[in-house]
Enzyme design. Structure first.
Site, short mmCIF file in Angstrom:
data_model
loop_
_atom_site.label_atom_id
_atom_site.label_comp_id
_atom_site.label_asym_id
_atom_site.label_seq_id
_atom_site.Cartn_x
_atom_site.Cartn_y
_atom_site.Cartn_z
CG ASN A 62 47.78 -3.75 38.42
OD1 ASN A 62 46.62 -3.96 38.10
ND2 ASN A 62 48.16 -3.64 39.69
CE LYS A 68 47.72 -0.26 40.82
NZ LYS A 68 48.32 0.51 41.89
CG HIS A 103 48.41 -5.09 43.88
ND1 HIS A 103 48.05 -4.01 44.63
CD2 HIS A 103 49.24 -4.63 42.91
CE1 HIS A 103 48.64 -2.92 44.12
NE2 HIS A 103 49.36 -3.27 43.08
CD GLU A 116 46.32 -0.75 44.62
OE1 GLU A 116 45.69 -1.27 43.69
OE2 GLU A 116 47.20 0.13 44.43
CD GLU A 154 53.55 -3.79 42.58
OE1 GLU A 154 53.66 -3.21 41.50
OE2 GLU A 154 52.45 -4.00 43.12
N GLY A 171 51.88 4.31 43.50
CA GLY A 171 50.99 5.43 43.19
C GLY A 171 51.36 6.71 43.91
CB SER A 174 56.38 5.60 41.52
OG SER A 174 55.31 5.87 42.42
P1 PGA Z 1 52.08 2.49 40.27
O1 PGA Z 1 51.43 1.10 40.71
O2 PGA Z 1 52.96 2.22 39.07
O3 PGA Z 1 50.91 3.37 39.94
O4 PGA Z 1 52.87 2.99 41.42
C1 PGA Z 1 52.16 -0.09 40.66
C2 PGA Z 1 51.27 -1.25 41.09
O5 PGA Z 1 50.51 -1.11 42.05
O6 PGA Z 1 51.32 -2.35 40.47
#
Ligand code: PGA
Length: 263
Positions: A13, A15, A105, A107, A175, A181, A221
């Protein structure tokens, strides 16, 4: 239900990172890196989820160079077409050979106020257009402290699967918001517990066959150093990778998790 053969899925992903020019360089380099490493095509499905503005370019490249990566979008509209400024329809994504679309997601839930109802409508829009929804669920730290590790994800997935037919193909991504992140990764045991509960939700809503074939991913992560420990868990079938999917060597090492740590 665990232990069925489900092709592992490693999904990147991106983003809001990598423009369409950077995307070309990235995809070519990833392909070469995996080829050089004699990555066995088909043993792991590799998914790329770039920004909308990259999708046409990446599609053309995958097609021209016969690169066996799956392509997906990070979001779609609940609508098919019409006066919805700024929105992108599932119809358009399907025409660009997108096989997947990330839905719900954290976000989007957080910054765009996407409710469970909107997520469910987007799942329907994806299925209507032949796209496999990658349904994201997960709890915040406060929610985990308040109601435990599974309750929020179970409720979110139950809502997202409302009205989905038993023969639909979906992917589920657990997640935990506190792990995205942050470098604060869930333990494999913690992730397994929730992923098993999510597979039970699929069994309860879509039936046992769907639960046996549906891939449940962990995200938050994920790195080359921890992927193998997640993949050893019986109900974790892959990973949704954010930050580490933007670095070719790191993403390639995640895809090749079987090689660098024996499983
Ligand atoms: P990350 O994000 O691997 O940077 O923690 C995962 C995601 O949001 O899909």
């Amino acid at each position: 239900m665990a232990g069925m053969t489900r092709t592992p899925f490693i999904a990147g992903n991106w983003k809001m990172n990598l423009d369409h020019l950077q995307a070309v360089a990235f995809v070519q380099k990833l392909h070469w890196t995996l080829k050089d490493a004699k990555h066995e095509e088909g043993s792991v499905e590799v998914g790329i989820f770039p920004p909308f503005t990259d999708i046409r370019t990446v599609q053309t490249l995958l097609d021209a160079d016969k690169i066996p990566f799956s392509l997906g979008a990070q979001d779609l509209s609940t609508h098919e077409s019409g006066a919805y400024t700024g929105e992108v329809s599932g119809q358009f994504l399907a025409k660009l050979d997108c096989g997947y679309v990330i839905i719900g997601h954290s976000e989007r839930r957080q910054y765009h106020a996407e409710s469970d109802e909107v997520v469910a409508a987007k799942v329907q829009a994806a299925l209507t257009n032949g796209l496999v929804p990658v349904i994201c669920v997960g709890e915040t730290l406060e929610e985990r402290e308040e109601s435990g590790p599974t309750a929020v994800s179970v409720a979110q997935l139950t809502a997202a699967l409302d009205g989905v037919p038993a023969d639909a193909d979906v992917v589920v991504a657990y997640e935990p918001v506190w792990a995205i992140g942050t470098g604060q990764v869930a333990s494999p045991e913690q992730a397994q517990e929730v992923c098993a509960a999510l597979r039970e939700v699929v069994a309860g809503t879509l039936g046992a066959d769907a639960a046996a074939r549906t891939r449940v991913l962990y995200g938050g992560s994920v790195k080359s150093g921890n992927i193998a420990s997640f993949m050893r868990e019986p109900d974790i079938d892959g990973a949704l990778v954010g930050g580490a999917s933007l670095v070719v060597d790191e993403f390639a090492a995640i895809i090749r998790y079987q090689k660098h740590v024996g499983v």
